[in-house]
Design a protein around this motif. Sequence first.
Motif, PDB file in Angstrom:
ATOM      1  N   ALA A 169       0.859  -1.191   0.000  1.00 38.51           N
ATOM      2  CA  ALA A 169       0.000   0.000   0.000  1.00 38.51           C
ATOM      3  C   ALA A 169       0.888   1.230   0.000  1.00 38.51           C
ATOM      4  CB  ALA A 169      -0.904   0.014   1.237  1.00 38.51           C
ATOM      5  N   MET A 170       0.341   2.327  -0.504  1.00 34.80           N
ATOM      6  CA  MET A 170       1.065   3.603  -0.517  1.00 34.80           C
ATOM      7  C   MET A 170       0.244   4.645   0.233  1.00 34.80           C
ATOM      8  SD  MET A 170       3.941   3.590  -2.561  1.00 34.80           S
ATOM      9  CE  MET A 170       4.140   4.664  -3.983  1.00 34.80           C
ATOM     10  N   SER A 184      10.516   4.588   2.583  1.00 38.35           N
ATOM     11  CA  SER A 184      10.224   5.704   1.686  1.00 38.35           C
ATOM     12  C   SER A 184      10.361   5.226   0.247  1.00 38.35           C
ATOM     13  CB  SER A 184      11.193   6.869   1.943  1.00 38.35           C
ATOM     14  OG  SER A 184      11.192   7.769   0.856  1.00 38.35           O
ATOM     15  N   LYS A 185       9.259   5.291  -0.508  1.00 39.06           N
ATOM     16  CA  LYS A 185       9.317   4.862  -1.904  1.00 39.06           C
ATOM     17  C   LYS A 185      10.168   5.826  -2.731  1.00 39.06           C
ATOM     18  CE  LYS A 185       8.311   2.067  -5.226  1.00 39.06           C
ATOM     19  NZ  LYS A 185       8.842   0.693  -5.232  1.00 39.06           N
ATOM     20  N   GLY A 186      10.122   7.110  -2.391  1.00 40.88           N
ATOM     21  CA  GLY A 186      10.946   8.077  -3.101  1.00 40.88           C
ATOM     22  C   GLY A 186      12.419   7.779  -2.945  1.00 40.88           C
ATOM     23  N   ALA A 226       6.043   9.374  -6.470  1.00 40.40           N
ATOM     24  CA  ALA A 226       6.558   8.532  -5.387  1.00 40.40           C
ATOM     25  C   ALA A 226       7.314   9.310  -4.318  1.00 40.40           C
ATOM     26  CB  ALA A 226       7.474   7.458  -5.970  1.00 40.40           C
ATOM     27  N   ASP A 227       7.695  10.548  -4.580  1.00 38.00           N
ATOM     28  CA  ASP A 227       8.625  11.273  -3.717  1.00 38.00           C
ATOM     29  C   ASP A 227       8.164  11.353  -2.263  1.00 38.00           C
ATOM     30  OD1 ASP A 227      11.096  13.016  -3.524  1.00 38.00           O
ATOM     31  OD2 ASP A 227       9.555  14.384  -2.760  1.00 38.00           O
ATOM     32  N   ASN A 228       6.888  11.628  -2.025  1.00 38.04           N
ATOM     33  CA  ASN A 228       6.391  11.824  -0.656  1.00 38.04           C
ATOM     34  C   ASN A 228       5.558  10.647  -0.176  1.00 38.04           C
ATOM     35  OD1 ASN A 228       4.231  12.270  -2.417  1.00 38.04           O
ATOM     36  ND2 ASN A 228       3.215  13.695  -1.018  1.00 38.04           N
ATOM     37  N   LYS A 229       5.823   9.453  -0.716  1.00 41.02           N
ATOM     38  CA  LYS A 229       4.990   8.294  -0.397  1.00 41.02           C
ATOM     39  C   LYS A 229       5.667   7.358   0.609  1.00 41.02           C
ATOM     40  CE  LYS A 229       1.680   9.374  -3.296  1.00 41.02           C
ATOM     41  NZ  LYS A 229       2.244  10.631  -3.830  1.00 41.02           N
ATOM     42  N   LEU A 230       4.858   6.930   1.552  1.00 41.05           N
ATOM     43  CA  LEU A 230       5.252   5.878   2.489  1.00 41.05           C
ATOM     44  C   LEU A 230       4.785   4.554   1.907  1.00 41.05           C
ATOM     45  CD1 LEU A 230       6.126   4.838   5.362  1.00 41.05           C
ATOM     46  CD2 LEU A 230       3.719   5.115   5.988  1.00 41.05           C
ATOM     47  N   ARG A 231       5.706   3.629   1.766  1.00 38.52           N
ATOM     48  CA  ARG A 231       5.368   2.301   1.247  1.00 38.52           C
ATOM     49  C   ARG A 231       5.251   1.342   2.418  1.00 38.52           C
ATOM     50  NH1 ARG A 231       5.249   0.797  -3.975  1.00 38.52           N
ATOM     51  NH2 ARG A 231       5.418  -1.450  -4.363  1.00 38.52           N
ATOM     52  N   VAL A 232       4.152   0.587   2.456  1.00 40.18           N
ATOM     53  CA  VAL A 232       3.929  -0.422   3.496  1.00 40.18           C
ATOM     54  C   VAL A 232       3.695  -1.759   2.807  1.00 40.18           C
ATOM     55  CG1 VAL A 232       2.525  -1.139   5.449  1.00 40.18           C
ATOM     56  CG2 VAL A 232       2.892   1.299   5.013  1.00 40.18           C
ATOM     57  N   GLU A 233       4.501  -2.758   3.148  1.00 42.12           N
ATOM     58  CA  GLU A 233       4.390  -4.075   2.532  1.00 42.12           C
ATOM     59  C   GLU A 233       3.981  -5.109   3.575  1.00 42.12           C
ATOM     60  OE1 GLU A 233       7.952  -5.218   0.533  1.00 42.12           O
ATOM     61  OE2 GLU A 233       7.933  -3.502  -0.838  1.00 42.12           O
ATOM     62  N   LEU A 234       2.957  -5.878   3.244  1.00 34.88           N
ATOM     63  CA  LEU A 234       2.563  -7.035   4.036  1.00 34.88           C
ATOM     64  C   LEU A 234       3.029  -8.275   3.290  1.00 34.88           C
ATOM     65  CD1 LEU A 234       0.985  -8.636   6.204  1.00 34.88           C
ATOM     66  CD2 LEU A 234      -1.055  -8.348   4.760  1.00 34.88           C
TER      67      LEU A 234
END
Length: 383
Positions: A168-169, A218-220, A241-249
């Motif tokens: 998710a982003m 941080s995806k960025g 993508a610069d200001n995106k938090l990436r969350v991986e399950l």
Amino acid sequence: MSSISDFALEKLFSSLVSSKEKLAYNPEFKRSEETYNPTLQIDWITAKVPFFFNGKLNGGNIINTTPDGEIDYTIEKRLPVTGSYDSRLSVRTSEVEPGTDNTYLIEISGNPVKWFQGHNIFGSDDLPNLIYETVLRLSNMLESPQPKRYLDAVKKGIFTISRVDITAMYSLPTRRDVYSYLNHVEKTCRTRSGTALSKGNTVYMNKSSQRWQVVMYSKGQELEKHTLPDGLQGGSLETYADNKLRVELRLRQKELSKIGLCTGKPWITLDVWPLFKDYFGRLTMTEQSIRPDDLFDIPKFAKSSYLMWSKGIDVREAHSIRKYYKDRKALLEFGIDISVPKPSIDENLNVINLKKTLELKPAGVPDWAYGTKLMFEPRKICG
């Protein structure tokens, strides 16, 4: 084409999933017709899928020999298959038809979204139809037409899954806020299995678990380390993508079996969003600060533990296990978790509140990506 009878093949396909369909998945995760959430994507799949190939499909063999030079065992390597912008999936034969050398089951491992569109910044969360489209593309690339009964089996979800990564982003005002958020999570977040671990600006929850893990970064920043292919650089993807938090399950085989999602069929009716939120909800984070007025309300028996923790002392080394857990339970009522080291003073530490952030609207697929090669949307075929 396949050399065994339809009946024998049907029996093989049935046995593939029957031994694994022991549990039904949580009915709260069932999809309604109105459900649509472009926030999530399937970022990795390892699955065994019906696929006909004349002979065995692999990328060579690793041979182990005894000291006398005799072959002890052989491992078949995966065959890398290049898709869009040099993205690759790995495939190899898993099973052959009885009495023949023809493949009827292959193992697929990789990121199908990236394989189709060249990047994994956003993408589809439709696992069954991603698998189906992957089979069709592999069929063309490997020049191996698929018999109808093979494709029909995939449409029905007759395949097994041993790993799924769901991502998710989330948007934050700036990348600096993403770093602040990750700093906060690292110092105050935990699951029942333990506290957060970090490497650089990447935070891991349940990192050593063989069942499930959550990873945040941080995806960025990741795109600076692992740049996009030449044909995708310098455009809107990096800006998005610069200001995106990436969350991986990351769900592994043991967990998928436990929750009834180790075969393809339940994924056809699954809403991935509540599944994702269920696991993300298992992360707990304390504020790790207390107002002076509340200090008087802390039970007397727990004040010594609070004072030690506030000075950076490991409470577990000072008290018995029984008292440690008793005090921890009492202090959790005040937002203090003495199992997590007290954060150092940081002006950015509490800028981003975990729960508040996750209640904000997650980042979806940007409108400008739809209808372009940047967003692969599998057809709705399975079911």
